[in-house]
Design a protein around this motif. Structure first.
Motif, PDB file in Angstrom:
ATOM      1  N   VAL A   1      -4.442   3.850  11.600  1.00  0.00           N
ATOM      2  CA  VAL A   1      -3.032   3.535  11.868  1.00  0.00           C
ATOM      3  C   VAL A   1      -2.816   2.034  12.035  1.00  0.00           C
ATOM      4  N   HIS A   2      -3.662   1.362  12.813  1.00  0.00           N
ATOM      5  CA  HIS A   2      -3.482  -0.080  13.015  1.00  0.00           C
ATOM      6  C   HIS A   2      -4.837  -0.785  12.981  1.00  0.00           C
ATOM      7  N   PRO A   3      -4.854  -2.085  12.718  1.00  0.00           N
ATOM      8  CA  PRO A   3      -6.132  -2.805  12.645  1.00  0.00           C
ATOM      9  C   PRO A   3      -6.931  -2.701  13.937  1.00  0.00           C
ATOM     10  N   GLY A   4      -8.235  -2.716  13.777  1.00  0.00           N
ATOM     11  CA  GLY A   4      -9.154  -2.661  14.903  1.00  0.00           C
ATOM     12  C   GLY A   4     -10.546  -2.998  14.411  1.00  0.00           C
TER      13      GLY A   4
ATOM     14  N   LEU B   1       0.849  -1.189   0.000  1.00  0.00           N
ATOM     15  CA  LEU B   1       0.000   0.000   0.000  1.00  0.00           C
ATOM     16  C   LEU B   1       0.885   1.240   0.000  1.00  0.00           C
ATOM     17  N   PRO B   2       0.408   2.343  -0.577  1.00  0.00           N
ATOM     18  CA  PRO B   2       1.253   3.541  -0.682  1.00  0.00           C
ATOM     19  C   PRO B   2       1.474   4.231   0.666  1.00  0.00           C
ATOM     20  N   LEU B   3       2.652   4.811   0.824  1.00  0.00           N
ATOM     21  CA  LEU B   3       2.994   5.637   1.977  1.00  0.00           C
ATOM     22  C   LEU B   3       3.691   6.900   1.469  1.00  0.00           C
TER      23      LEU B   3
ATOM     24  N   THR C   1      -4.447  -0.763   6.750  1.00  0.00           N
ATOM     25  CA  THR C   1      -4.020   0.295   7.658  1.00  0.00           C
ATOM     26  C   THR C   1      -2.571   0.711   7.387  1.00  0.00           C
ATOM     27  N   ILE C   2      -2.143   1.753   8.073  1.00  0.00           N
ATOM     28  CA  ILE C   2      -0.752   2.198   7.977  1.00  0.00           C
ATOM     29  C   ILE C   2       0.189   1.079   8.408  1.00  0.00           C
TER      30      ILE C   2
END
Length: 343
Positions: A103-106, A81-83, A113-114
């Motif tokens: 930012v993170h899975p949830g 994924l792009p950053l 996510t990031i």
């Protein structure tokens, strides 16, 4: 385990209930809220509501159960994924996070996510993801056993500087810096101004923050909460709204949002804290505000390996710039080039 409930009174009209809930309680996706509405466990002004497209008006009272949360999120998988990379070496990666990116899975966001993108970028293997029930209760200063790469977080709709670590040594070093409050963090915010404070240009909010006793996903100023300090500087104002520079002196969950709401200056586009989702100027021109207008503008750390002081700047995203211009809040060019510490 008891299923959490919510109760909220609308501060403004909104065209769709499912979108309002997804924007207000962003830990859950719109799809999850749609399913919950169809369960018949949400009431509008005391009546069961099952239509996801129901329109809402100011003063409506919504209450009911939150969506079901998964018990275990398994593993965080690397993804291509792009950053938007601001800086990278063998110890750290600093990015300019886009708004509406988790930012993170949830709950409601199992991937994309990031953190998924970070693992893909460094060609890492999948890593275990703990249950999400307490993930959002941890402040940046208390992340004793964070996920690989994470030393701090940004809310889903907050854009800007985010630092990730590639080694355990770097992670421990940055953890200590956040814990000792040596990290310099400046944010830009678009807010509704408080008419009772028309001439205040700079002030310090030194008020403890704790989780709201009624609304579990919201933080409030209350006695017995965790010590929290934010310094605010008004950069520009127009038609009852303002561009605010926010310096985080501590690192609590939703700290800027809670302190601004306490000062009756909520973020524009932040319904969880009574921030308006639209604004009209003196000519009655309307500006729609799709999400909380908060940008992590600058981050200052000490490099975990060679101890160099580093300061990173994240350019404003197009959506933020556009809304800022529509509201007449575009700052002088020198402000964005000289940086916050020149104030």
């Amino acid at each position: 385990m008891t299923r959490p409930t919510f109760s909220i009174v609308l501060e403004a009209d909104h065209p769709r209930c499912d979108r309002f809930l997804a924007n207000t309680f962003s830990d859950f996706s719109r799809t999850q809220w749609e399913a919950t509405i169809k369960e018949g466990v949400i009431r509008l002004n005391g009546e069961v509501m099952t239509k996801t497209s129901t329109s809402l008006v100011m003063g409506d009272h919504l209450e009911g159960f939150e969506p079901h949360a998964p018990q275990d999120l398994g593993h965080v998988e690397p993804q291509d994924l792009p950053l938007t990379i601001l800086y990278e070496d063998d110890s750290i990666l600093v990015i300019n996070k886009e708004p509406d990116r988790v930012v993170h899975p949830g709950p409601g966001h199992p991937d994309g996510t990031i953190l998924n993108a970070f693992l893909g970028h460094i060609h890492a293997q999948a890593c275990p993801m703990p249950a999400a029930s307490s993930a959002e209760d941890i402040d940046d200063e208390d992340m004793e056993q964070p996920l690989l790469g994470l030393v701090h977080r940004l809310d889903r709709f907050t854009s800007g500087c985010l630092c990730l670590t590639k080694t355990r040594e770097a992670q421990l070093s940055l953890q200590q810096q956040f814990k000792q409050r040596t990290v310099k963090k400046f944010y830009l915010a678009l807010v509704r101004l408080n008419k009772r404070m028309p001439h205040v240009q700079q002030w310090l909010v030194d008020q403890p923050i704790a989780r709201d006793r009624r609304y579990r996903l919201r933080m409030t100023v209350q006695a017995g909460g965790r010590p929290s300090q934010t310094r605010f500087t008004l950069i520009k104002s127009s038609n009852g709204v303002g561009l605010m520079l926010c310096e985080l002196l501590t690192g609590r969950t939703h700290q800027i949002r809670a302190h601004l709401a306490h000062a009756n200056m909520p973020l524009l586009g932040d319904p969880l804290y009574a921030g308006p989702s639209e604004w009209k100027n003196d000519q009655r021109d309307q500006t729609l505000i799709p999400h909380p207008m908060l940008h992590a503008w600058s981050l200052g750390i000490v490099h975990p390996k060679d101890q160099r002081p580093l300061t990173f700047w994240a350019e404003l995203h197009p959506g933020f710039i556009s809304i800022m211009a529509q509201l007449g809040l575009t700052p002088d060019p020198d402000f964005l080039t000289k940086g916050p510490e020149a104030r």
